[in-house]
Design an enzyme around this catalytic site. Structure first.
Site, PDB file in Angstrom:
ATOM      1  CE  LYS A   8      -1.608   5.225  -1.664  1.00 11.55           C
ATOM      2  NZ  LYS A   8      -0.670   4.507  -2.470  1.00 11.55           N
TER       3      LYS A   8
ATOM      4  CE  LYS B 133      -1.348   5.409  -9.587  1.00  8.10           C
ATOM      5  NZ  LYS B 133      -2.541   4.921 -10.235  1.00  8.10           N
TER       6      LYS B 133
ATOM      7  CB  THR C  65       0.762   4.556  -5.900  1.00  3.33           C
ATOM      8  OG1 THR C  65       0.319   3.819  -7.031  1.00  3.33           O
ATOM      9  CG2 THR C  65       0.765   6.038  -6.228  1.00  3.33           C
TER      10      THR C  65
ATOM     11  N   PRO D  31       0.772  -1.255   0.000  1.00  2.00           N
ATOM     12  CG  PRO D  31      -0.906  -1.571   1.595  1.00  2.00           C
ATOM     13  CD  PRO D  31       0.384  -2.139   1.110  1.00  2.00           C
TER      14      PRO D  31
HETATM   15  P1  NAD Z   1      -4.147  -3.853  -0.835  1.00  2.00           P
HETATM   16  O1  NAD Z   1      -4.213  -3.296   0.526  1.00  2.00           O
HETATM   17  O2  NAD Z   1      -5.348  -4.546  -1.389  1.00  2.00           O
HETATM   18  O3  NAD Z   1      -2.937  -4.913  -0.937  1.00  2.00           O
HETATM   19  C1  NAD Z   1      -1.688  -4.738  -0.368  1.00  2.00           C
HETATM   20  C2  NAD Z   1      -1.146  -6.082   0.079  1.00  2.00           C
HETATM   21  O4  NAD Z   1       0.154  -5.855   0.627  1.00  2.00           O
HETATM   22  C3  NAD Z   1      -1.995  -6.722   1.176  1.00  2.00           C
HETATM   23  O5  NAD Z   1      -2.286  -8.069   0.823  1.00  2.00           O
HETATM   24  C4  NAD Z   1      -1.115  -6.643   2.412  1.00  2.00           C
HETATM   25  O6  NAD Z   1      -1.311  -7.709   3.315  1.00  2.00           O
HETATM   26  C5  NAD Z   1       0.274  -6.675   1.793  1.00  2.00           C
HETATM   27  N1  NAD Z   1       1.320  -6.098   2.634  1.00  2.00           N
HETATM   28  C6  NAD Z   1       1.281  -4.955   3.355  1.00  2.00           C
HETATM   29  N2  NAD Z   1       2.473  -4.746   3.981  1.00  2.00           N
HETATM   30  C7  NAD Z   1       3.264  -5.794   3.644  1.00  2.00           C
HETATM   31  C8  NAD Z   1       4.593  -6.156   3.968  1.00  2.00           C
HETATM   32  N3  NAD Z   1       5.362  -5.404   4.773  1.00  2.00           N
HETATM   33  N4  NAD Z   1       5.087  -7.313   3.455  1.00  2.00           N
HETATM   34  C9  NAD Z   1       4.326  -8.090   2.646  1.00  2.00           C
HETATM   35  N5  NAD Z   1       3.048  -7.806   2.297  1.00  2.00           N
HETATM   36  C10 NAD Z   1       2.536  -6.656   2.788  1.00  2.00           C
HETATM   37  O7  NAD Z   1      -3.690  -2.664  -1.791  1.00  2.00           O
HETATM   38  P2  NAD Z   1      -3.860  -2.568  -3.379  1.00  2.00           P
HETATM   39  O8  NAD Z   1      -5.192  -1.976  -3.707  1.00  2.00           O
HETATM   40  O9  NAD Z   1      -3.432  -3.852  -3.998  1.00  2.00           O
HETATM   41  O10 NAD Z   1      -2.814  -1.394  -3.702  1.00  2.00           O
HETATM   42  C11 NAD Z   1      -1.426  -1.636  -3.726  1.00  2.00           C
HETATM   43  C12 NAD Z   1      -0.750  -0.417  -4.320  1.00  2.00           C
HETATM   44  O11 NAD Z   1      -1.247  -0.221  -5.661  1.00  2.00           O
HETATM   45  C13 NAD Z   1      -1.022   0.883  -3.571  1.00  2.00           C
HETATM   46  O12 NAD Z   1       0.141   1.645  -3.509  1.00  2.00           O
HETATM   47  C14 NAD Z   1      -2.101   1.556  -4.413  1.00  2.00           C
HETATM   48  O13 NAD Z   1      -2.081   2.970  -4.300  1.00  2.00           O
HETATM   49  C15 NAD Z   1      -1.714   1.103  -5.812  1.00  2.00           C
HETATM   50  N6  NAD Z   1      -2.831   1.092  -6.766  1.00  2.00           N
HETATM   51  C16 NAD Z   1      -4.034   0.604  -6.404  1.00  2.00           C
HETATM   52  C17 NAD Z   1      -5.083   0.617  -7.321  1.00  2.00           C
HETATM   53  C18 NAD Z   1      -6.449   0.082  -6.966  1.00  2.00           C
HETATM   54  O14 NAD Z   1      -7.409   0.318  -7.720  1.00  2.00           O
HETATM   55  N7  NAD Z   1      -6.594  -0.652  -5.876  1.00  2.00           N
HETATM   56  C19 NAD Z   1      -4.875   1.126  -8.620  1.00  2.00           C
HETATM   57  C20 NAD Z   1      -3.603   1.579  -8.971  1.00  2.00           C
HETATM   58  C21 NAD Z   1      -2.585   1.571  -8.025  1.00  2.00           C
END
Ligand code: NAD
Length: 341
Positions: free
Chosen positions: A261, A186, A107, A76
């Site tokens: 964020k 981004k 991101t 995240p």
């Molecule tokens: P999410 O919270 O669904 O997934 C994040 C995963 O990372 C979780 O499974 C969590 O358990 C794991 N995690 C957290 N800390 C960790 C660590 N120290 N070691 C190992 N695993 C760890 O988040 P997401 O929606 O998949 O987003 C991830 C990134 O992508 C973010 O930076 C977000 O801004 C970006 N993003 C998201 C979207 C969207 O639509 N969701 C679109 C574009 C970009």
């Protein structure tokens, strides 16, 4: 097409990471193995079960790095990226990296990304670290149509390999010029699309409060200077775009807290590079407010229409003859345009 290494590491299997890793798994050959780690054991189990003997759960980020030639992460925020890469004894840097390639798709702020890059260069001079954030959301992740914004130049020696690897998960890959510039691209994109969502919501509010059918207004925008993909495909007003989150109770899409964020990171970047923002503070205030509002929290970021007091129950307020059918109107407009060519 470059040949991919046979051992791929993946850290972070959430909303984005899981479908991205799944695409890699499905599109690579049976002799390619995946070492994965997530702080949530359930997230790992899903991919391990799907991958049968090709996906192996690891005990830490270091464990992933020990067993893989190329390592991707999708977590995240900047604090999680620091934890993944820099945690003493359990982070990626604690592994003997040699010339391995590290790709962070999260991101985050450019400062954290540059810190991890510099730790890589200092501790493992032959290894390479790249920022490679994505846009396209969970749907783009599962359909492998993501846009990757890659923090490197067009002459980077690893570009061919990176392009081959990322093309299994995305349809557009842009080398953005150098380290951390993928993140910059981004954040600029999300600053812009976040402001457009607020602008469309406010303009719709003005029109609707003055008695306009929002479908007519959306059609006017579509062929006028207010045209945008946010109004055309992701309209914040419920009932305009049937497939948009707004028409489904703002479920799905891009969570408002993630927009807060990213918008905040863009505002911080502007301050760091000395750029004056006219709408940064007020835009951020809207996303902070919506993220803390129980009626908006956890919903798609276009819920700013609700946060700003938009009329969601507008159907039935307009006489039948005013209720234009949007698709029919668009088809007529298209026909008229073609006829006038
Ligand atoms: P999410 O919270 O669904 O997934 C994040 C995963 O990372 C979780 O499974 C969590 O358990 C794991 N995690 C957290 N800390 C960790 C660590 N120290 N070691 C190992 N695993 C760890 O988040 P997401 O929606 O998949 O987003 C991830 C990134 O992508 C973010 O930076 C977000 O801004 C970006 N993003 C998201 C979207 C969207 O639509 N969701 C679109 C574009 C970009």
């Amino acid at each position: 097409m470059a040949t991919l290494p046979k051992n791929i590491g993946w850290i972070g299997l959430g909303v984005m990471g899981l479908p991205m890793a799944r695409n890699l798994l499905q599109k690579t050959k049976n002799d390619t193995h995946f070492c994965v780690y997530d702080v949530s054991a359930d997230s790992m189990k899903q991919l391990v079960d799907e991958g049968q003997d090709r996906v192996h759960a690891c005990s830490s980020s270091k464990d992933v790095a020990d067993k893989s030639d190329i390592i991707l992460s999708m977590v995240p925020e900047g604090s999680h990226v620091r934890s993944v890469y820099l945690t003493e004894s359990a982070g990626v840097m604690a592994s003997d990296l040699g010339s391995k390639i590290l790709i962070d798709c999260s991101t985050i702020d450019t400062g954290t990304s540059l810190d991890v890059r510099s730790a890589t260069a200092t501790q493992h001079p032959k290894a390479s670290f790249y920022d490679a954030p994505v846009s396209g959301g969970a749907i783009g992740a599962s359909k492998a149509t993501l846009t990757f914004m890659l923090g490197c130049s067009t002459t980077d020696p690893n570009l061919s390999l990176l392009t081959t690897l990322l093309s299994y998960m995305g349809s557009n890959i842009f080398p953005c010029g150098g380290p951390s510039l993928g993140l910059t691209a981004k954040l600029c994109n999300n600053y812009c699309s976040g402001l457009i969502a607020i602008a469309v919501s406010e303009a719709m509010n003005i029109g609707m409060a003055s008695g306009m059918d929002p479908r007519v207004l959306a059609n006017v925008f579509h062929t006028s200077t207010a045209q945008s993909v946010i109004c055309d495909d992701w309209c914040p007003v419920p009932g305009i775009c049937p497939e948009a989150p707004a028409s489904k109770g703002y479920q799905g899409g891009f969570r408002v807290q993630l927009m807060k964020k990213d918008f905040g990171l863009a505002v911080d970047t502007a301050e760091r590079v000395g750029v004056k923002l006219a709408m940064g503070e007020s835009g951020l205030g809207v996303y902070e407010g919506a993220s803390a509002d129980q009626k908006c929290k956890d919903l798609d970021s276009r819920v700013v229409f609700r946060y700003l007091g938009g009329q969601e129950e507008w159907r039935g307020k307009f006489p039948e003859e005013v209720e234009l059918k949007r698709d029919e109107t668009r088809a007529l407009l298209k026909k008229a345009r073609e006829a006038s060519k």
